[in-house]
Write a protein that holds these residues in place. Sequence first.
Motif, PDB file in Angstrom:
ATOM      1  N   ASP A  66       0.815  -1.205   0.000  1.00 57.34           N
ATOM      2  CA  ASP A  66       0.000   0.000   0.000  1.00 57.34           C
ATOM      3  C   ASP A  66       0.857   1.268   0.000  1.00 57.34           C
ATOM      4  N   LEU A  67       2.192   1.092   0.036  1.00 55.06           N
ATOM      5  CA  LEU A  67       3.097   2.240   0.050  1.00 55.06           C
ATOM      6  C   LEU A  67       3.894   2.369  -1.243  1.00 55.06           C
ATOM      7  N   ILE A  68       4.409   1.242  -1.716  1.00 50.60           N
ATOM      8  CA  ILE A  68       5.244   1.254  -2.915  1.00 50.60           C
ATOM      9  C   ILE A  68       5.107  -0.085  -3.637  1.00 50.60           C
ATOM     10  N   GLN A  69       5.037  -0.028  -4.955  1.00 47.64           N
ATOM     11  CA  GLN A  69       4.896  -1.231  -5.774  1.00 47.64           C
ATOM     12  C   GLN A  69       5.893  -1.166  -6.927  1.00 47.64           C
ATOM     13  N   VAL A  70       6.691  -2.230  -7.065  1.00 49.79           N
ATOM     14  CA  VAL A  70       7.691  -2.290  -8.134  1.00 49.79           C
ATOM     15  C   VAL A  70       7.149  -3.157  -9.266  1.00 49.79           C
ATOM     16  N   GLU A  71       7.110  -2.585 -10.443  1.00 44.84           N
ATOM     17  CA  GLU A  71       6.597  -3.304 -11.607  1.00 44.84           C
ATOM     18  C   GLU A  71       7.706  -4.031 -12.368  1.00 44.84           C
ATOM     19  N   SER A  72       8.900  -3.447 -12.354  1.00 44.38           N
ATOM     20  CA  SER A  72      10.051  -4.047 -13.035  1.00 44.38           C
ATOM     21  C   SER A  72      11.336  -3.538 -12.394  1.00 44.38           C
ATOM     22  N   ILE A  84      17.062  -0.982 -15.109  1.00 44.88           N
ATOM     23  CA  ILE A  84      15.992   0.010 -15.175  1.00 44.88           C
ATOM     24  C   ILE A  84      14.890  -0.418 -14.208  1.00 44.88           C
ATOM     25  N   VAL A  85      14.560   0.453 -13.274  1.00 41.46           N
ATOM     26  CA  VAL A  85      13.555   0.152 -12.251  1.00 41.46           C
ATOM     27  C   VAL A  85      12.324   1.017 -12.489  1.00 41.46           C
ATOM     28  N   LYS A  86      11.143   0.385 -12.523  1.00 37.78           N
ATOM     29  CA  LYS A  86       9.887   1.105 -12.732  1.00 37.78           C
ATOM     30  C   LYS A  86       8.872   0.653 -11.696  1.00 37.78           C
ATOM     31  N   GLY A  87       7.991   1.563 -11.321  1.00 41.40           N
ATOM     32  CA  GLY A  87       6.948   1.222 -10.368  1.00 41.40           C
ATOM     33  C   GLY A  87       6.141   2.442  -9.994  1.00 41.40           C
ATOM     34  N   GLU A 126      -1.757   9.874  -3.234  1.00 44.55           N
ATOM     35  CA  GLU A 126      -2.027   8.795  -4.176  1.00 44.55           C
ATOM     36  C   GLU A 126      -0.720   8.213  -4.720  1.00 44.55           C
ATOM     37  N   PHE A 127      -0.836   7.128  -5.481  1.00 42.54           N
ATOM     38  CA  PHE A 127       0.334   6.517  -6.102  1.00 42.54           C
ATOM     39  C   PHE A 127       0.853   7.392  -7.235  1.00 42.54           C
ATOM     40  N   VAL A 128       2.177   7.497  -7.307  1.00 45.68           N
ATOM     41  CA  VAL A 128       2.847   8.294  -8.333  1.00 45.68           C
ATOM     42  C   VAL A 128       3.847   7.387  -9.051  1.00 45.68           C
ATOM     43  N   PRO A 129       3.823   7.323 -10.377  1.00 47.13           N
ATOM     44  CA  PRO A 129       4.799   6.473 -11.085  1.00 47.13           C
ATOM     45  C   PRO A 129       6.213   7.016 -10.955  1.00 47.13           C
ATOM     46  N   PHE A 130       7.183   6.090 -10.935  1.00 41.39           N
ATOM     47  CA  PHE A 130       8.589   6.500 -10.856  1.00 41.39           C
ATOM     48  C   PHE A 130       9.429   5.631 -11.772  1.00 41.39           C
ATOM     49  N   GLU A 131      10.650   6.095 -12.014  1.00 42.17           N
ATOM     50  CA  GLU A 131      11.596   5.329 -12.831  1.00 42.17           C
ATOM     51  C   GLU A 131      13.012   5.678 -12.387  1.00 42.17           C
ATOM     52  N   PRO A 157      14.913   8.218  12.680  1.00 46.17           N
ATOM     53  CA  PRO A 157      14.656   6.797  12.372  1.00 46.17           C
ATOM     54  C   PRO A 157      13.175   6.450  12.312  1.00 46.17           C
ATOM     55  N   GLU A 158      12.314   7.177  13.058  1.00 49.11           N
ATOM     56  CA  GLU A 158      10.894   6.832  13.057  1.00 49.11           C
ATOM     57  C   GLU A 158      10.211   7.155  11.725  1.00 49.11           C
ATOM     58  N   TYR A 159      10.881   7.944  10.881  1.00 45.72           N
ATOM     59  CA  TYR A 159      10.323   8.277   9.574  1.00 45.72           C
ATOM     60  C   TYR A 159      10.990   7.498   8.439  1.00 45.72           C
ATOM     61  N   ALA A 160      11.907   6.617   8.788  1.00 46.94           N
ATOM     62  CA  ALA A 160      12.616   5.830   7.775  1.00 46.94           C
ATOM     63  C   ALA A 160      11.812   4.596   7.398  1.00 46.94           C
ATOM     64  N   ASP A 161      11.942   4.189   6.165  1.00 42.57           N
ATOM     65  CA  ASP A 161      11.283   2.966   5.687  1.00 42.57           C
ATOM     66  C   ASP A 161      11.986   2.529   4.405  1.00 42.57           C
ATOM     67  N   GLU A 162      11.819   1.279   4.037  1.00 41.18           N
ATOM     68  CA  GLU A 162      12.425   0.784   2.813  1.00 41.18           C
ATOM     69  C   GLU A 162      11.741  -0.485   2.346  1.00 41.18           C
ATOM     70  N   LEU A 163      11.876  -0.762   1.063  1.00 45.54           N
ATOM     71  CA  LEU A 163      11.457  -2.029   0.473  1.00 45.54           C
ATOM     72  C   LEU A 163      12.709  -2.689  -0.070  1.00 45.54           C
ATOM     73  N   ARG A 164      12.986  -3.888   0.397  1.00 41.36           N
ATOM     74  CA  ARG A 164      14.203  -4.614  -0.008  1.00 41.36           C
ATOM     75  C   ARG A 164      13.785  -5.785  -0.889  1.00 41.36           C
ATOM     76  N   MET A 165      14.262  -5.774  -2.128  1.00 43.55           N
ATOM     77  CA  MET A 165      13.862  -6.779  -3.117  1.00 43.55           C
ATOM     78  C   MET A 165      15.043  -7.678  -3.480  1.00 43.55           C
ATOM     79  N   PRO A 166      14.912  -8.997  -3.352  1.00 46.82           N
ATOM     80  CA  PRO A 166      15.982  -9.904  -3.780  1.00 46.82           C
ATOM     81  C   PRO A 166      16.005 -10.030  -5.309  1.00 46.82           C
TER      82      PRO A 166
END
Length: 309
Positions: A66-72, A84-87, A126-131, A157-166
């Motif tokens: 619900d925060l970030i979605q990676v499409e490629s 090239i990273v898109k989402g 709302e969701f915003v596309p990125f590259e 640190p309380e405002y930090a977040d990340e998505l880690r993708m293998p």
Amino acid sequence: MKKFFITLIILVGLVVSWWGLSRLVLKFIVGDKPVACTEGAKLCSDGTYVSRVGPKCEFEACPKEDLIQVESPRANDLVSNPLIVKGKARGFWFFESVFPMKLLDENGKILAQTHALALDDWTTKEFVPFEARIDFPVPVTQRGFLVLEKSNPSGLPEYADELRMPIFFSQFSPQTRNVKLYYYQPEKDKDANGSVKCSQDGIVPVEREISVSKTPIQETVKLLLKGKENLTQEEINRGITTEYPLDGFSLKSASLRNGILTLEFNDSQNKTVGGACRVRILWLQIEATAKQFPEVREVRFLPEWIFQP
């Protein structure tokens, strides 16, 4: 006619009553059973899987979906350089239209860092596309991680977040280390009269690379025993030589204890016996190669008759 309608109403009432009663009886006998969803799993961006649940058999939400979605790329994809990273991500994942991104190898070493750029107005919930484009060197591990960090200008640190993708790298080079293989150069092993001394003076190193392993001494000695196969034409032209490889001769085992390295060999064709000068050079090559490792103070050979004149 009136009698007919009365009969019809009674029959309809009986049918409805029967249906309702049958449902109550079935519920009493069977009970409230959960809906059986079809088997299946959805791969999430962090490499985990979620299954179908609930009355509509919908997939559970992936972590941070619900925060970030990676499409490629997708999790566990085989990637190449450049990547090239898109989402798309919520507007508050950005700051000034960007958020940090980095690529790690499996050991946690940072291969590259960059910023993903919002492709639309980021001042929204709302969701915003990125590259983003990531150029990176050849890693030493096949597996790695793409890390998409939430912008955190406060540094708190309380405002930090990340998505880690293998992910997996299509090209990688296992980590290597430099070692020395000791060969023989007769021109350096002569006395004042030009006679060969068969001494340590003629033992010269050539530098090579081996893969990092738990048994570097064994791997280096085994490489030495391949002999002339390892020599370049330039080294041969300089007069560097060796009698290795020897038919039927190979390293069987190695053990190191209290600074004493014991090397056990197979010599099925007795190729290590012969003239005193010859066997001394063969001995010295292995001894010098092994002693380059600081933990080796002394080298012993097995069986004991090996390298005897």
